[in-house]
Structure formats: structure tokens, C-alpha cells
Design an enzyme around this catalytic site. Structure first.
Site, PDB file in Angstrom:
ATOM      1  N   SER A   1       1.870  -5.416   3.406  1.00  0.00           N
ATOM      2  CA  SER A   1       3.314  -5.314   3.654  1.00  0.00           C
ATOM      3  C   SER A   1       4.111  -6.394   2.929  1.00  0.00           C
ATOM      4  CB  SER A   1       3.584  -5.382   5.161  1.00  0.00           C
ATOM      5  OG  SER A   1       2.841  -6.424   5.748  1.00  0.00           O
TER       6      SER A   1
ATOM      7  N   ASN B   1      -3.341  -6.861   8.683  1.00  0.00           N
ATOM      8  CA  ASN B   1      -4.206  -6.848   7.496  1.00  0.00           C
ATOM      9  C   ASN B   1      -4.136  -8.164   6.734  1.00  0.00           C
ATOM     10  OD1 ASN B   1      -2.693  -6.368   4.716  1.00  0.00           O
ATOM     11  ND2 ASN B   1      -1.510  -5.333   6.295  1.00  0.00           N
TER      12      ASN B   1
ATOM     13  N   HIS C   1       5.451  -5.008   8.692  1.00  0.00           N
ATOM     14  CA  HIS C   1       5.445  -6.389   9.200  1.00  0.00           C
ATOM     15  C   HIS C   1       5.731  -7.378   8.082  1.00  0.00           C
ATOM     16  CE1 HIS C   1       3.087  -5.492  13.123  1.00  0.00           C
ATOM     17  NE2 HIS C   1       4.374  -5.534  13.322  1.00  0.00           N
TER      18      HIS C   1
ATOM     19  N   GLU D   1       0.281  -0.548  16.195  1.00  0.00           N
ATOM     20  CA  GLU D   1      -0.552   0.614  15.860  1.00  0.00           C
ATOM     21  C   GLU D   1      -1.461   0.980  17.032  1.00  0.00           C
ATOM     22  OE1 GLU D   1      -2.830   0.466  12.143  1.00  0.00           O
ATOM     23  OE2 GLU D   1      -4.320   1.760  13.109  1.00  0.00           O
TER      24      GLU D   1
ATOM     25  N   CYS E   1       0.860  -1.181   0.000  1.00  0.00           N
ATOM     26  CA  CYS E   1       0.000   0.000   0.000  1.00  0.00           C
ATOM     27  C   CYS E   1       0.905   1.242   0.000  1.00  0.00           C
ATOM     28  CB  CYS E   1      -0.858   0.006   1.260  1.00  0.00           C
ATOM     29  SG  CYS E   1       0.173   0.030   2.743  1.00  0.00           S
TER      30      CYS E   1
ATOM     31  N   CYS F   1       2.373   6.039   8.829  1.00  0.00           N
ATOM     32  CA  CYS F   1       1.482   6.237   7.676  1.00  0.00           C
ATOM     33  C   CYS F   1       0.542   7.417   7.954  1.00  0.00           C
ATOM     34  CB  CYS F   1       0.661   4.971   7.431  1.00  0.00           C
ATOM     35  SG  CYS F   1      -0.544   5.193   6.107  1.00  0.00           S
TER      36      CYS F   1
END
Ligand code: SF4
Length: 321
Positions: free
Chosen positions: A276, A233, A48, A134, A19, A104
Site C-alpha cells: 500500500s 503486509n 493502509h 480483512e 499491488c 480486492c
């Protein structure tokens, strides 16, 4: 005589993989290495993914879990895409470290939302996974107790809110879109006056990758998510595939982790990659299948992505100079 390889249809999900936030974070480390030379210190895995971390280590990046592991130095110290608690920024300032923040921008957006709610006198409820960097970073934006973490519907049911009319919620950026929607609905039912974000906190990359998986999950015998076990994710993509009807959904960090027996009878296979995971890991898996099977590859695209985040300011200014 050579035996004919059995056929395998591969459906390649798009969007998949890197991303804009991950590209920016990796670019930040590489640019810092190019400008300042090694070593460049990085607090936590920049993203990650083992492959990414190992390749940056070879170029001169030193990864640490805590600022205390960094000696007195003028070398850059980079904060990962997941974001950091304010206490980490304060500690770095106290030690006069030269920091570059690769958080980010979509995580920073959540930090600022939490701050604004706090300034308006609201207690903030964070929907997220305990222990994820996070979540630690977001909770660390406000004084202890100002953010309450909920991980499940059960947490929402037993939530003891101090002032039910003065609440707000924010979420981790990489949640399951459907789970988060259910949890937000439950929060709104219990606390009708709860304030929320103007735009969803779950980021575009998480949403798009989950959508692509939903599109193919029912049409395949198995689905591979290329990604690391500690990538939130990526884990969510595997769960989304299972819930959308895919019988065999596996998270595969690297081609060497594939259990080939498990895929022996698969005729249609979908492949995606967490935000990632670099594309080379996807390519290696497709090539490994091609050595065993007669493959055809079709890309199933559900969204176009053109999001781009400029490098952290410190690196932009240096590059311009
Ligand atoms: S997954 Fe989303 S929030 Fe996380 S780095 Fe990528 S774009 Fe940013």
C-alpha cells in the site's frame, strides 16, 4: 573544500510497493470523484497508507469508520480493499446507499471459499490477525461462531474444534508465507481431514515481496520497509527480513521518520515497500540518502508482476455510458 560523502550501496527490491488490489481501490475512489464529484465517502482507510489517504482527502474523499457517520446521501460510498462483513452491506442496502465495493478480488476469493465450506457443513478456521479489517470482514461473511480465528501455534494446540472431521481452513491474504505454512502444517497434523484452499490464500503480492526481501536480507547491513505501521503486509516484510538474517530491519512510513544515526555506519542498504506504499515515498528516501551519501542503486528482481484487476462494475458501467 567539500568533504567526500561515504559510499552506500542501495539494493532496491522488486517487486515492491503497490499491488493490483491497491491500484484498483485507489483508482475506484479517483474515478468516483471524477464521475460524481465530491464528496465520495470511503469506509475505512481505502488502503493502509497515510500518504494515500491524505491525498484522496484533498481531492474530496471523506473517510469514515462506520456507516452511521454518513448522512442520508446519494453520494457514492466506497468499501476498502480489505473487504467488509455482510452486515455492513445489509446496513448500506437498508439505508439505500449507493455503494461501490473496492474489496480486492483476492480477498473476495477467500470470502467465497469460507461460504462454500460453511454450506458443506464445515467449521472454518481462519489463520489471521485479530482486529485487522480483512479478518473482521472475512469473519463477517458467516454467522457468529461459524469461523474460528487462530493467530498462533498455541491457538492451534488449544483449539477446541466441535467436529474435528469436518473442518476447513482459510487464511488472511497478507500473512508471513513461512509462518502460515507452519500453522497449516500444525492444523493438518491435529486434524488430518481438514480441507484447504485449492490455491493459497496468501496473495501473489505478499508472496513476491517477501521473496525479494529474503533474497537480499543476508547481503545487507540494514533494510528499510517503506510502509505504515497498520499495514499487515509491510509489518510482515520487516519480520521476514529479520528472520532471514538482516540485523537492522525498520518499518519507515515516511522519510521524516528515519533515525539517521541508525544508518550512519551502514554500507549496504536494501529498500522495499509494502503493497500500500506509493513509489514516491521510496524515491524521497533514496533522494534523502543521496544528499548524505555517495549512493549506487541496484534493483534486485525476483519476479515479474502483470496482475491487473478491472474497476468495480458500477464504475466500469458508468465510464462506458
Ligand atoms: S495485498 Fe494482496 S490481497 Fe491485499 S489488496 Fe494487494 S493483491 Fe489484494
Amino acid at each position: 573544500m567539500t568533504a567526500t560523502k561515504p559510499h552506500l550501496d542501495i539494493l532496491l527490491c522488486a517487486p515492491r510497493g503497490f499491488c493490483a488490489g491497491v491500484v484498483r481501490a485507489i483508482d475506484a475512489v479517483e474515478r468516483a470523484l471524477a464521475i460524481y464529484g465530491p464528496p465520495v465517502y470511503v469506509r475505512h482507510e481505502i488502503v493502509h497508507n497515510r500518504y494515500v489517504v491524505e491525498s484522496l482527502k484533498r481531492k474530496g474523499a471523506i473517510f469514515v469508520d462506520d456507516l452511521s457517520e454518513i448522512p442520508a446521501t446519494t453520494a457514492p460510498v466506497i468499501f476498502s480493499a480489505h473487504g467488509v462483513a455482510k452486515s455492513v452491506l445489509e446496513e448500506a442496502a437498508r439505508r439505500a446507499l449507493f455503494t461501490i465495493d473496492a474489496t480486492c478480488p483476492l480477498v473476495t476469493k477467500v470470502h467465497r471459499e469460507a461460504e462454500i465450506h460453511y454450506k458443506r457443513g464445515r467449521v472454518v478456521i481462519l489463520i489471521g490477525h485479530s482486529g485487522h479489517p480483512e479478518v473482521i470482514g472475512t469473519m463477517g461473511q458467516l454467522p457468529q461462531g461459524a469461523i474460528l480465528l487462530v493467530e498462533s501455534m498455541a491457538d492451534i494446540e488449544r483449539l477446541d474444534a466441535p467436529d474435528p472431521d469436518n473442518l476447513a481452513y482459510v487464511t488472511q491474504t497478507t500473512l508471513s508465507v513461512d509462518d502460515a505454512a507452519d500453522m497449516v502444517a500444525a492444523l493438518k497434523q491435529r486434524f488430518p481431514k481438514i480441507a484447504g484452499p485449492h490455491r493459497e490464500d496468501i496473495c501473489y503480492a505478499t508472496t513476491n515481496r517477501q521473496e525479494a526481501v529474503k533474497r537480499v536480507a543476508r547481503d545487507v547491513d540494514a533494510l528499510i520497509v517503506v510502509g505504515s505501521p497498520n499495514s499487515s503486509n509491510s509489518q510482515r516484510l520487516r519480520e521476514v527480513a529479520e528472520r532471514s538474517g538482516c540485523k537492522t530491519a525498520r518499518l519507515i512510513p515516511h522519510v521524516r521518520d528515519i533515525d539517521w544515526d541508525e544508518f550512519a555506519n551502514v554500507r549496504r542498504l536494501a529498500i522495499t515497500a509494502g503493497a500500500s506504499a506509493p513509489e514516491i515515498l521510496v524515491d524521497e528516501i533514496i533522494q534523502a540518502f543521496a544528499r548524505r551519501r555517495d549512493i549506487s542503486v541496484e534493483t534486485i528482481s525476483t519476479a515479474d508482476e502483470s496482475v491487473f484487476f478491472p474497476l468495480p462494475r458500477a464504475l466500469r458501467d458508468e465510464a462506458a455510458a
